[in-house]
Scaffold this active site. Sequence first.
Site, mmCIF file in Angstrom:
data_model
loop_
_atom_site.group_PDB
_atom_site.id
_atom_site.type_symbol
_atom_site.label_atom_id
_atom_site.label_comp_id
_atom_site.label_asym_id
_atom_site.label_seq_id
_atom_site.Cartn_x
_atom_site.Cartn_y
_atom_site.Cartn_z
ATOM 1 N N SER A 1 -14.482 14.628 34.894
ATOM 2 C CA SER A 1 -15.026 13.870 33.774
ATOM 3 C C SER A 1 -14.069 12.755 33.384
ATOM 4 O O SER A 1 -12.869 12.993 33.195
ATOM 5 C CB SER A 1 -15.238 14.790 32.562
ATOM 6 O OG SER A 1 -15.541 14.026 31.413
ATOM 7 N N VAL B 1 2.491 14.296 33.397
ATOM 8 C CA VAL B 1 3.875 14.154 32.963
ATOM 9 C C VAL B 1 4.844 14.327 34.121
ATOM 10 O O VAL B 1 6.005 13.997 34.012
ATOM 11 C CB VAL B 1 4.231 15.178 31.857
ATOM 12 C CG1 VAL B 1 3.387 14.936 30.639
ATOM 13 C CG2 VAL B 1 4.052 16.612 32.358
ATOM 14 N N LYS C 1 14.017 10.312 46.044
ATOM 15 C CA LYS C 1 14.721 11.262 45.183
ATOM 16 C C LYS C 1 15.632 12.152 46.036
ATOM 17 O O LYS C 1 15.159 12.882 46.901
ATOM 18 C CB LYS C 1 13.715 12.129 44.416
ATOM 19 C CG LYS C 1 14.362 13.211 43.553
ATOM 20 C CD LYS C 1 13.319 14.080 42.894
ATOM 21 C CE LYS C 1 13.973 15.242 42.162
ATOM 22 N NZ LYS C 1 12.978 16.162 41.567
ATOM 23 N N LEU D 1 -2.317 23.625 36.619
ATOM 24 C CA LEU D 1 -2.163 24.079 35.242
ATOM 25 C C LEU D 1 -3.150 25.172 34.876
ATOM 26 O O LEU D 1 -2.893 25.952 33.960
ATOM 27 C CB LEU D 1 -2.319 22.897 34.276
ATOM 28 C CG LEU D 1 -1.297 21.762 34.420
ATOM 29 C CD1 LEU D 1 -1.607 20.657 33.420
ATOM 30 C CD2 LEU D 1 0.113 22.284 34.229
ATOM 31 N N THR E 1 8.735 21.346 39.671
ATOM 32 C CA THR E 1 8.040 22.394 40.426
ATOM 33 C C THR E 1 6.525 22.345 40.282
ATOM 34 O O THR E 1 5.831 23.067 41.000
ATOM 35 C CB THR E 1 8.526 23.780 39.976
ATOM 36 O OG1 THR E 1 8.397 23.900 38.552
ATOM 37 C CG2 THR E 1 9.980 23.998 40.362
#
Length: 510
Positions: free
Chosen positions: A47, A55, A86, A342, A353
């Site tokens: 959506s 983040v 990195k 999440l 991570t």
Amino acid sequence: MSDPLDLPIRKIVIVGGGTAGWMAAAPLAQRFAQAGRARPEIMLVESPDIGTIGVGEATLPPIRAYNTTLGLDGADFVKKTQGSFKLGIEFRDWGQVGNRFFHGFGDFGPAIEGRSPWQHWLRLQRTLPDLPSYEDWSMATAMARRNRFTPPEGGAPSAANAFSFAYHFDAGLYAAYLREYAMARGVQRVEGLIVDVELRPQDGFVAAVKLADGRRIDGDLFIDCSGFRALLIGGAMQSPYEDWSALLPCNSAQAVPSERVAPLTPYTTSTAKAAGWQWRIPLQHRTGNGHVYCSHFISDDEAASTLLAGLDGKALDTPRQLHFTTGRRKQSWVKNVVGIGLASGFLEPLESTSIQLIMDGVGRLIQFFPDRRFKPHLAAEFNRLMAQQYESTRDFIVLHYKVTERRDSELWRYCAAMPIPDTLAHQIELFRSTGRVAILDRDSFAEPSWVSLLMGLGLRPEAYDPFVDHVDEAALVQHFARVRQAIAQTAAAMPSHDDYIARHVKAPQA
């Protein structure tokens, strides 16, 4: 018994886009394109009204294997995501105010007589007070200190390939990059807001999701990438959430981009603050910044002020607020629903991570991919491995807070006193008393990472491996001097991170 080929998954529905959704869609589309038999339909529902968290813009080295498996062009990927390289994470003010150390990607050199080189360093530093820091034998650290970068060279082991690397990138651009890849391989994108979940009455499996405009999207396998809402795995499947706030008390974050400043550092920076910590992630077009903190010890307004005061470039927006509860789902795979990202759990981005856990969740789903019978032992093994990885990763992050001499604020006093899992207590005390490192999960952080953190935070072992005493000390000192010199000279001869990017992977102007 029926042939499992008679019951293949016919349709996969991915609920939610963003980084997790498209990181799930891309390898599934690629694998089934190569399968050589009837391929399932793959549909992703997202959506535009629901924003992504975004983040996390820093990664760990296995992201390179993920990209390579997809066949992505490395230079094109970095350009399209405004990426940079990195070599690890620089930690500031962790352990004690004024402390600075580096968690580099790679080890501390080749083994000596079958023992890790840092064990020999532990021996020498007892009799040689002027012995350089153990970090001088980390190639990644030497490069980061000088802001140098070039990829590892092939050939025989040498200082030129004694390191690894990952990426910084714009997470939104990475999701868009994978979306283009997945859709080119047959993934269908459906735009709409899910308002209901239909369950099969006979077994409670998800039959379909329903959209606000009345459309019904059915499927055999549902992958929940709906973020903190956990629409399917938490809502429809009711998988309980295990709260880890007592171990990781930070429950809020604010993120803000700022103008890019020179030099473009090839590492992430994490700076401990009174009530949490602040990240700095350099990209080609901007710098990503955030303040992770515990709202019990600082207000949101104070946290925003701390964040903005810590920027090294002009803020490009107002800080964006996020509240969270660290922890994980008791089960990430229930019936025909698999939670990824999440939706499955959240650990603060202290060691980058989040994307790693997405990647490993997708990899394990492919490894244990079911047919329509959804044999429960597949889900059980998936859940066992994900639980193990979440818990070992949690313990590694808790380590940052627990091994501290700071007592200058409520957060640090709480962390110094808080009880920790027996597993982590064992790992800390084993290192403290013997200099040995216990690795409880081979899929998580390896020995050099534990050494970097434990030593960097100020924990010096009381003993070391007695077998290193069998090496001639004079020969050992000469060996260390040669290796240290080779590392320093190799790093000094490399181009700067800025120059390497300008020559090879310069992104178009944002």
